[in-house]
Design an enzyme around this catalytic site. Structure first.
Site, mmCIF file in Angstrom:
data_model
loop_
_atom_site.group_PDB
_atom_site.id
_atom_site.type_symbol
_atom_site.label_atom_id
_atom_site.label_comp_id
_atom_site.label_asym_id
_atom_site.label_seq_id
_atom_site.Cartn_x
_atom_site.Cartn_y
_atom_site.Cartn_z
ATOM 1 N N LEU A 130 0.325 -1.595 0.066
ATOM 2 C CA LEU A 130 0.187 0.015 -0.260
ATOM 3 C C LEU A 130 0.926 1.632 0.217
ATOM 4 O O LEU A 130 1.855 1.467 0.737
ATOM 5 C CB LEU A 130 -0.952 0.196 0.942
ATOM 6 N N ASP A 131 0.156 2.124 -0.690
ATOM 7 C CA ASP A 131 1.327 3.689 -0.683
ATOM 8 C C ASP A 131 1.730 3.746 0.762
ATOM 9 O O ASP A 131 0.131 3.273 1.899
ATOM 10 C CB ASP A 131 0.207 4.329 -1.931
ATOM 11 N N GLN A 132 2.440 4.738 0.702
ATOM 12 C CA GLN A 132 2.980 5.158 2.515
ATOM 13 C C GLN A 132 1.390 6.147 2.504
ATOM 14 O O GLN A 132 0.862 6.087 4.078
ATOM 15 C CB GLN A 132 3.836 6.077 1.970
ATOM 16 N N THR A 134 -2.180 5.966 1.690
ATOM 17 C CA THR A 134 -2.841 4.962 2.218
ATOM 18 C C THR A 134 -2.838 4.188 3.340
ATOM 19 O O THR A 134 -1.876 3.172 3.524
ATOM 20 C CB THR A 134 -2.932 3.885 0.563
#
Length: 287
Positions: A130-132, A134
């Protein structure tokens, strides 16, 4: 690594379980064979081509290498689900999934390893990222067989991942599909763009609430490109609230509003459907 598996159908062999049902790689299958890692309830090695009766219990045991993530002092991520094979954790917003260098010691995987260390487990590997910015649900494998099987399930889209986002503007349609290839932005080190030469990318969305100046949507991915939801929503003129990298106005908190709220899949080791939500009232299917 130790776990049990119950044969779900008559006639299944160890060979067909590993190669056809779980579709493990040749190297891992070879390691299991050489280590005599599969035994019956009596502790005896099982013949790999012997048809087994439904309900037969197999015992798997294999030494595994230690994961490289140094454990944090304590685990500060919430565990949403756990069994012998996987953890599903809730990654906080602003935390990286895994370290990108030696100085990164406060990532989700560092916290997971703190939890594992208390249980006497040395192996944990994330199945996806997951993106930072998100937050939400992340699958972590607890042994190499689970890592191999769940990696393939992600690739084959047999794990349904649902996200919730608040986007700028009011979307008129009830639902829709964005089919637009995504590639790197040559003018920016981290940004992605819709590009004819990019990778195939498909996102489905469903409107769940319309506000005065924004819309709450639930989204599911057919593909897993970097920043896919962020790029696609900006592409249709509705960037995620606070996502300044993709043209949105800055939010009061400085964060963008994207949350991985639900995971649904058929568990390959337990042979039952698993549904995990990260909040009350999380999304159902977009069908």
């Amino acid at each position: 690594m130790q776990f049990q598996y119950e044969i779900p159908q008559d006639g299944l062999t160890v060979e067909s379980l590993l190669r056809e049902k779980w579709r493990l790689g040749k190297k891992l299958v070879h390691e299991l064979r050489m280590a005599k890692a599969v035994k019956n309830a009596g502790g005896e090695s099982v013949k790999w081509n012997e048809p087994l009766a439904k309900g037969t219990i197999l015992h798997f045991s294999l030494d595994v290498s230690k994961s490289d993530y140094p454990p944090a002092k304590e685990c500060n991520v919430n565990i949403r689900y756990e069994d012998e094979h996987i953890l599903i954790v809730s990654k906080p917003k602003g935390m990286s999934t895994h370290p990108n260098g030696e100085k990164d010691k406060d990532t989700c995987m560092n916290h997971v390893m703190a939890y594992m260390k208390k249980k006497g487990v040395v192996y944990a590997e994330h199945v996806h990222r997951l993106d930072q910015g998100t937050e939400g649900l992340l699958i972590v494998a607890k042994h190499p067989i689970a890592k191999s099987v769940f990696d393939r399930m992600i690739e084959e889209k047999s794990i349904i991942r649902t996200y919730e986002a608040e986007v700028q503007g009011v979307i008129k349609e009830k639902s829709g599909t964005i089919n637009a290839p995504i590639g790197r932005d040559r003018h920016h080190p981290t940004r992605r763009i819709v590009s004819k030469s990019g990778q195939h990318a498909v996102t489905h969305f469903k409107v769940v609430e319309r506000k005065a100046h924004s819309t709450i949507v639930h989204l599911q991915l057919e593909t897993g490109r970097t920043h896919q939801i962020r790029v696609h929503m900006a592409h249709i003129g509705h960037p995620i609230v606070g996502d300044t990298l993709y043209g949105a106005r800055k939010s009061k908190t400085g964060n963008y509003k994207l949350h991985a709220i639900q995971l649904e899949f058929e568990h390959p080791f337990l042979n039952k459907k698993i549904l995990v939500k990260d909040q009350e009232g999380a999304a159902g299917s977009l069908q």
